[in-house]
Design a protein around this motif. Sequence first.
Motif, short mmCIF file in Angstrom:
data_model
loop_
_atom_site.label_atom_id
_atom_site.label_comp_id
_atom_site.label_asym_id
_atom_site.label_seq_id
_atom_site.Cartn_x
_atom_site.Cartn_y
_atom_site.Cartn_z
N ALA A 1 37.03 24.16 33.47
CA ALA A 1 36.35 25.04 32.52
C ALA A 1 35.14 25.47 32.97
O ALA A 1 34.83 26.78 32.73
N ASP B 1 35.44 40.06 37.12
CA ASP B 1 36.77 40.45 36.60
C ASP B 1 36.72 42.15 36.22
O ASP B 1 37.43 42.57 35.50
N HIS C 1 31.78 30.40 39.76
CA HIS C 1 31.85 29.68 40.88
C HIS C 1 31.58 30.46 42.08
O HIS C 1 31.10 31.65 41.94
N GLU D 1 35.83 28.65 35.09
CA GLU D 1 36.24 29.81 34.36
C GLU D 1 35.25 30.41 33.42
O GLU D 1 35.26 31.35 32.89
N SER D 2 33.86 29.72 33.14
CA SER D 2 32.88 30.17 32.27
C SER D 2 32.19 31.33 32.88
O SER D 2 32.27 31.65 34.24
N ASP D 3 31.46 31.69 32.07
CA ASP D 3 30.65 33.12 32.35
C ASP D 3 29.35 32.65 33.18
O ASP D 3 28.56 31.88 32.50
N THR E 1 43.99 38.42 40.40
CA THR E 1 44.49 37.00 39.70
C THR E 1 44.47 36.12 40.64
O THR E 1 44.82 36.02 41.87
N ARG E 2 44.49 34.70 40.17
CA ARG E 2 44.65 33.47 40.76
C ARG E 2 46.02 33.30 40.88
O ARG E 2 46.70 33.34 39.80
N ASP F 1 40.39 25.48 38.00
CA ASP F 1 41.02 25.34 36.63
C ASP F 1 39.92 24.70 35.98
O ASP F 1 40.55 24.61 34.48
N ARG G 1 32.09 35.04 37.37
CA ARG G 1 32.53 33.44 37.10
C ARG G 1 31.66 32.65 37.55
O ARG G 1 30.97 32.98 38.56
#
Length: 686
Positions: free
Chosen positions: A154, A107, A357, A157-159, A126-127, A152, A355
């Motif tokens: 958690a 990001d 993912h 979205e985590s680091d 952005t998503r 979506d 992110r």
Amino acid sequence: MSQPPHPCSLEAGRPSTTTTGHRDGWRLRALVLALSAGLGACAPLAELTPAPERSAAYLTPSRAAPPPAPATAPAVDAEGRTAVAPAPVARARGAAGQGERLAPPWDSPDAGRLSGGVAASAQPATRTAEPAMAGAPLALDALQPDAALDLDSAAAESDLWARVRQRFAIADQDDALVRKWEQWYAGRPDYVSRMTERGGRYLYHVMGEVERRGMPAELALLPFIESAFNPRAMSTAKASGMWQFVPATGRDFDLRQNLFRDDRRDVLASTRAALDYLGRLHQMFGDWRLALAAYNWGQGNVQRAIKRNQEAGLPTDYLSLRMPEETRNYYPKLQAVKNIVSRPQDFGLELAALRNHPYFVSVAIERDIDIELAARFAQLPLDEFQHLNPQMNKPVILAAGTPQVLLPYDNANAFVKAMSAHRGALATWTAWVAPKTMKTADAAHEVGMSEERLREVNAIPPRMLVKSGSVLLVPRDPRRGRDVTEEVADNAALALAPDIPPVKRVRFVAGRKGDTVQAVAKRYRLNAEQVARWNNTRINGRFARGTTVTVLVPANAPLPVATARRDDDADDRRTSARDKARDSRSAALAAREARDAREDRRGANAKGTRRVADAAGRSGGREASEPRRKIAAGKGSARETARAARPRATEVASRRDATKAKTPTNTAQRRAEAQDKPQRTRVAHN
């Protein structure tokens, strides 16, 4: 309103690696689902969908999906492999399975910029949610192809950095070398930024492979040390790829290296091979730092270093071994990167947020396709496409050897959509196998292209022959419209030979004085180095007399017989002159020795004669004749024996000596005889 994603969903399968190593990494498939009534069926994607008669091939052991993974991740087995830990199947957000676009894995404000100034793929910052639609595509991870991504959740979205930090397991090392490399990285923030941004494409996948094997997360940072996460890196030692495999080690771990691809650069295959290798080394040494030293220096070298310390009664841990400077600094570099990832603020650095993912998904390739066309279908710059698929050596992807490509999720959707709309040929290049050894001009005529273009595309130097069985990249035409077979795709090689006339083997025997390598090369108009190599000698060597010399000359070239004969005649003349001179010197020396011997004998004879005369004067005539009787009887001395060899000369000399012995020695007597002589003469006349 944004364009909704293509409704054809992606599904990836995962085959096991075959025993012959024909498939490294995951074999992934794309299955086309029915479309909604508004968009119609996905018939054009039949090229990507296995036909009914081919579906059985996808169920063979080499292509079938593996069984479900066990519930827990076991320890590394004998070959450094571990079973796959189960991944919970996550459902996509929305009851109707609505699709979403996947944001870049970082990001930072520079997310659109990649290292080296290469433009990244066009992705929204952005998503954005898309309208709900049945059959919308889902993002699928190559590591967990059976689990859809919940964008979506958690976890997504985590680091990713936090996930890495939690898995660190190797004991820290704190010494001067670690601090040295901490300062080195801290003083180069631009380099660290480029390295982490580039690694953001692959770190999620590498971390997933590390976790599946139950390994420490420090190993996921190893590509930072090996290649700065550059999958196209090449070292001076010919080590290649993100994990820097040398050719031999790559082959040991089923990384194909042929004309069309080098799996050492393949992101999925090389990661699998590197972690397998590290697992094997850890089992061998029982220590991760020793395993890492062996990865850099070679396991044999580490074993010998341990043995030396054992024989000397010294410790055998990593810090106690004597090793090269590069290996000594290898783990301190990794420790420095680990410290920076753990506490970037302590070094004045800021890591781009990654992110948790995947950056890329896998899309199956069922037909040969040009790389440029695939990048255009995926709406990616060619360089970015090659960063994700760096294993290709030629401008075409052979489906039989590379069954999938890696693409960012949105670009994967664009790729599938473009493939469905395309009606022309997918590949303009194909492979052609030379039926016999031939000149490049003949091969170019056979495949319908210019010789210059053929040599340029296949990197063939001038004046070279293409050997039988070699594989060349040539334009595809109606005669060569089929896709390349798996045998050619996995084993393609180009073998060349110098374009020289037919040769014949000539043997001759070196002359009496011998021949030098340089002289033979000059005589037959050859290279002295070749002559030396053919005869297993030095370039400045000499062939001994009688040695058989072998040379290779053009079959239609006349042999330098006259030259050789002239050389031999000249050698004979020079040798004859030397022999004659040597014989002349020898004859003169022999004559001089014979003359000296004669003179010695004469002196000895004269001396012996005088002695005999003296004896005769003292003893009278009877005693004087005694030496002669002894000489005749063979009982004389050596001097008498020499005199006996010349009996007549000795007898004459003896008579003369006897006469002299009877001559008066008194002066008065001689005068009286002189006075009487004329008177006797006168009396006689009267």
